[in-house]
Design an enzyme around this catalytic site. Structure first.
Site, mmCIF file in Angstrom:
data_model
loop_
_atom_site.group_PDB
_atom_site.id
_atom_site.type_symbol
_atom_site.label_atom_id
_atom_site.label_comp_id
_atom_site.label_asym_id
_atom_site.label_seq_id
_atom_site.Cartn_x
_atom_site.Cartn_y
_atom_site.Cartn_z
ATOM 1 N N GLY A 22 -28.963 44.383 -67.681
ATOM 2 C CA GLY A 22 -30.019 44.700 -66.711
ATOM 3 C C GLY A 22 -29.408 44.723 -65.329
ATOM 4 O O GLY A 22 -28.359 45.330 -65.105
ATOM 5 N N SER A 23 -30.044 43.996 -64.422
ATOM 6 C CA SER A 23 -29.579 44.053 -63.027
ATOM 7 C C SER A 23 -28.184 43.460 -62.837
ATOM 8 O O SER A 23 -27.511 43.760 -61.854
ATOM 9 C CB SER A 23 -30.576 43.344 -62.113
ATOM 10 O OG SER A 23 -30.794 42.036 -62.579
ATOM 11 N N GLU A 109 -33.853 31.364 -66.975
ATOM 12 C CA GLU A 109 -34.553 30.887 -68.156
ATOM 13 C C GLU A 109 -36.013 30.597 -67.892
ATOM 14 O O GLU A 109 -36.823 30.619 -68.793
ATOM 15 C CB GLU A 109 -33.878 29.624 -68.699
ATOM 16 C CG GLU A 109 -32.582 29.925 -69.387
ATOM 17 C CD GLU A 109 -32.235 28.850 -70.389
ATOM 18 O OE1 GLU A 109 -32.996 28.671 -71.355
ATOM 19 O OE2 GLU A 109 -31.228 28.177 -70.185
HETATM 20 C C1 BEZ Z 1 -29.070 41.133 -67.111
HETATM 21 O O1 BEZ Z 1 -28.426 41.530 -68.062
HETATM 22 O O2 BEZ Z 1 -29.002 41.665 -66.031
HETATM 23 C C2 BEZ Z 1 -30.007 39.984 -67.307
HETATM 24 C C3 BEZ Z 1 -30.865 40.008 -68.345
HETATM 25 C C4 BEZ Z 1 -31.728 38.946 -68.516
HETATM 26 C C5 BEZ Z 1 -31.712 37.877 -67.636
HETATM 27 C C6 BEZ Z 1 -30.805 37.859 -66.609
HETATM 28 C C7 BEZ Z 1 -29.962 38.926 -66.429
#
Ligand code: BEZ
Length: 255
Positions: A22-23, A109
């Site tokens: 993700g981000s 979390e």
């Molecule tokens: C991420 O992969 O950016 C991510 C996904 C879930 C929680 C925190 C970061």
């Protein structure tokens, strides 16, 4: 909660690898010495996790990505197909920074994500998988939303905003970051949602220039009254306008 996947051995020198899908792809953790593009398998990335603390609020949660186990996803309705690979990046965190980075990441979390471990295939050397830590919002967490009508989901993302900024910036940022990883790292679900959100932005700008009424916010607000719809909740929230929080960990650090 930590869930083990025995698919790849743990490093014995105290370092760990973190998989970002993700981000984290475009907002790295505070310390890392290597960043490698690649993929994991056995999962599907979807905007099916509510965000109350980053791209939405408890009153009007936005939407962020989580990973769904492919075998479970196959039982669900979904207009989008999914490639075998979920592309992202792996960061190597050296032993001396492990505690600080884990503490920083554990903030995640609180919004339903739990820690899992999964093998990651570096694009440059897929035969040599690396054991990575990954945050996943599993279907049993309170923030898991599950399948949603795709146009309603785009409208919801368009309207949502949280302490870390506009939900649409997260979506469009993810789409761009994925396109940049590799010629084959695009994600149909993310790209389709991005195109729908861009179309809404254009329509709303056009409406704004024409001074017209009855745009997506007005429509959504009407829906809140008549149907209590999810997208409409975003509109009501949007009208309250949550300001950006300077100390926010996503804006400042991860994403
Ligand atoms: C991420 O992969 O950016 C991510 C996904 C879930 C929680 C925190 C970061």
């Amino acid at each position: 909660m930590t869930i083990e996947d025995p698919g790849a051995p743990a490093a014995d020198n105290g370092e760990f690898w973190l998989f970002g899908y993700g981000s984290l792809i475009w907002k790295p953790p505070p310390h890392f010495d290597r960043r490698i593009p690649g993929w994991v398998t056995g999962y599907v990335r979807r905007f099916w996790q509510a965000s109350q603390d980053h791209r939405g609020t408890p009153e009007a949660p936005g939407r962020v990505v989580t990973l769904i186990e492919r075998s479970f996803w196959e039982t669900l309705p979904d207009p989008h197909s999914s490639a075998d690979k979920v592309w992202g990046v792996a960061y190597r965190i050296e032993a001396e920074h492990v505690e600080e980075v884990k503490e920083y990441l554990d903030i995640r979390e609180i919004n339903g994500y739990t820690i899992h471990y999964t093998p990651f295939c570096p694009a440059s050397n897929p035969e040599k998988p690396i054991r990575t830590l990954v945050y996943i919002g599993t279907p049993d967490n309170d923030q898991f939303v599950g399948p949603q009508d795709i146009q309603a989901l785009a409208g919801h993302i368009y309207l949502s905003e949280g302490p870390s900024g506009l939900n649409r910036d997260y979506l469009l940022g993810l789409d761009k970051a994925l396109q940049e990883l590799s010629p084959e790292s695009g994600d149909e679900h993310v790209t389709d949602l991005s195109e729908r959100v861009r179309a809404i932005v254009s329509r709303e700008e056009e409406r704004g220039r024409g001074g017209g009424k009855g745009g997506i916010e007005a429509q959504a607000t009407k829906n809140v009254v008549s149907q209590g719809s999810d997208a409409a909740a975003g509109a009501l929230h949007d009208s309250r306008k949550v300001g950006s929080v300077d100390q926010n960990e996503e804006t400042e650090k991860v994403g």
